[in-house]
Design an enzyme around this catalytic site. Structure first.
Site, PDB file in Angstrom:
ATOM      1  CG  HIS A 144      -2.124   1.049   1.624  1.00 18.95           C
ATOM      2  ND1 HIS A 144      -3.132   1.692   1.161  1.00 18.95           N
ATOM      3  CD2 HIS A 144      -1.927   2.407   2.398  1.00 18.95           C
ATOM      4  CE1 HIS A 144      -3.648   3.035   0.318  1.00 18.95           C
ATOM      5  NE2 HIS A 144      -2.695   2.875   2.071  1.00 18.95           N
ATOM      6  N   GLY A 159       2.430   5.252   4.133  1.00 18.97           N
ATOM      7  CA  GLY A 159       2.191   6.443   5.395  1.00 18.97           C
ATOM      8  C   GLY A 159       0.647   5.614   5.754  1.00 18.97           C
ATOM      9  CD  GLU A 160      -0.729   6.124  11.432  1.00 17.28           C
ATOM     10  OE1 GLU A 160      -1.091   6.639  11.489  1.00 17.28           O
ATOM     11  OE2 GLU A 160      -0.096   5.501  11.935  1.00 17.28           O
ATOM     12  CB  ALA A 161      -5.714   6.399   6.399  1.00 19.42           C
ATOM     13  CB  SER A 163       0.000  10.003   6.132  1.00 19.53           C
ATOM     14  OG  SER A 163       0.034   9.204   5.175  1.00 19.53           O
ATOM     15  N   GLY A 164      -0.973  12.238   3.823  1.00 23.12           N
ATOM     16  CA  GLY A 164      -1.155  13.092   2.437  1.00 23.12           C
ATOM     17  C   GLY A 164      -0.018  12.608   1.357  1.00 23.12           C
ATOM     18  CE  LYS A 165      -0.753   6.300   1.726  1.00 21.96           C
ATOM     19  NZ  LYS A 165      -1.389   6.847   2.255  1.00 21.96           N
ATOM     20  CG  ASP A 183      -4.857   2.364  -3.599  1.00 21.08           C
ATOM     21  OD1 ASP A 183      -5.485   2.654  -2.118  1.00 21.08           O
ATOM     22  OD2 ASP A 183      -5.770   0.970  -3.435  1.00 21.08           O
ATOM     23  CD  GLU A 208      -8.659   8.196  -3.538  1.00 17.51           C
ATOM     24  OE1 GLU A 208      -9.361   9.587  -3.030  1.00 17.51           O
ATOM     25  OE2 GLU A 208      -8.138   7.845  -2.673  1.00 17.51           O
ATOM     26  NE  ARG A 252      18.515  17.582  15.966  1.00 16.49           N
ATOM     27  CZ  ARG A 252      17.501  19.252  16.199  1.00 16.49           C
ATOM     28  NH1 ARG A 252      18.212  19.848  17.601  1.00 16.49           N
ATOM     29  NH2 ARG A 252      18.072  20.283  14.860  1.00 16.49           N
TER      30      ARG A 252
END
Length: 317
Positions: A144, A159-161, A163-165, A183, A208, A252
């Protein structure tokens, strides 16, 4: 991970034009299949010249093989043909439009063993049939995310749903990069250390985006904005800030880097926290450039640490 298989009919239809196949006998055996699991358990290759001791799944009969059959007396000849048929090959292929022995044709018809003839030479048949079978039966998995080409390498954005992919992919497209799949990209292990990513036919050229719906990237950005396939070299994972601990010190310097296992291969992974005001497109481009540098043996963090150590040593001395 899918368990791929290929039938004799599918192999024949795919290669018929390239290899000038004609189906001589055993037409009812078109549903015979070979699956990916058989490739690991058997000693011979999926395709090869006639081998009675360790029969290949696709047996190629060239001039020498047919001449060897003709040299056998009737009883050992029939016993050899019976062994060939009992091994249940996916198909038998005769090269260079040679005449098929009648007893071999009869045995193929009686046992529903696909028997084909081709105008091509044996090595051409072996190369193309082996390549197609290896590619079709190679391990594959669907992940995914959005798979793109950035600076000539394949980058999977996960990334999670929410998250702005997709929004990130859209901005990267506007910056001149290319979309492979949205997707559900499919990855196939085409070599021991190579994963080839492609797009399912249903999702070809589509992206999408929430609020906009489904976009046709080819129509909007042109043919150069999409690519059929690409090797996977890097995964960029987007995380929400609440899941991201506050890095300090050594973390960092080196960033949040690691690997993700895909089909038993370790793929480099860079994690980017999603926060207001951060330009994710610029960060993703920078992450890709950083990965390219690291593959060339250039590690900025290691260089900085080495400089710092040298400075401390000079001051101490």
């Amino acid at each position: 991970m899918s368990n791929a298989s290929v039938s004799a009919r599918e192999l024949f239809d795919y290669l018929q034009e390239k290899l000038s196949f004609r189906w001589l006998a055993g037409q009812k055996g078109g549903k015979r299949e070979v699956d990916a699991g058989e490739n690991h358990a058997r000693r011979p290759s999926l395709a090869g010249y006639l081998n009675v001791i360790y029969p290949n799944k696709v047996q190629i009969l060239g001039t020498e093989e047919l001449a060897w059959l003709d040299s056998l007396d009737s009883r050992p000849r029939w016993g050899t043909i019976e062994k060939i048929i009992q091994a249940r090959p996916l198909a038998l292929i005769i090269t260079k439009n040679q005449d098929c022995p009648e007893d071999l044709r009869d045995a193929a018809d009686e046992s529903d063993t696909p028997l084909w003839v081709s105008s091509k030479r044996g090595h051409e048949l072996l190369n193309l049939v082996s390549y197609h079978l290896a590619l079709t039966l190679a391990p594959r998995v669907t992940l995914h995310g959005v798979f793109m080409e950035l600076y000539s390498i394949g980058v999977l954005i996960t990334g999670e749903a929410g998250s702005g992919k997709s929004e990130l992919a859209l901005e990267l497209l506007s910056r001149g990069h290319r979309l492979v799949a949205d997707d559900a990209p499919e990855f196939t292990q085409v070599a021991p250390d190579v994963l080839d990513g492609s797009c399912p036919e249903l999702l070809q050229d589509l992206l999408e985006v929430r609020g906009l719906g489904v976009l046709n990237i080819r129509e909007m950005f042109g043919d150069t904005a999409v690519k059929r396939s690409k090797y996977l070299r890097l995964i960029v994972h987007l995380t929400k800030p609440m899941n991201e601990p506050n890095p300090h010190g050594y973390e960092r310097l080196i960033g949040d880097s690691g690997t993700r296992t895909v089909l038993d291969l370790e793929v480099p992974l860079i994690t980017l926290p999603v926060m207001p005001g951060r330009n994710l497109a610029v960060l993703t481009e920078a992450a890709t450039r950083l990965h390219i540098l690291r593959t060339k043996g250039i590690d900025p963090a290691a260089m900085f640490i080495a400089r710092h150590s040298n400075l401390l040593q000079r001051r101490g001395s």
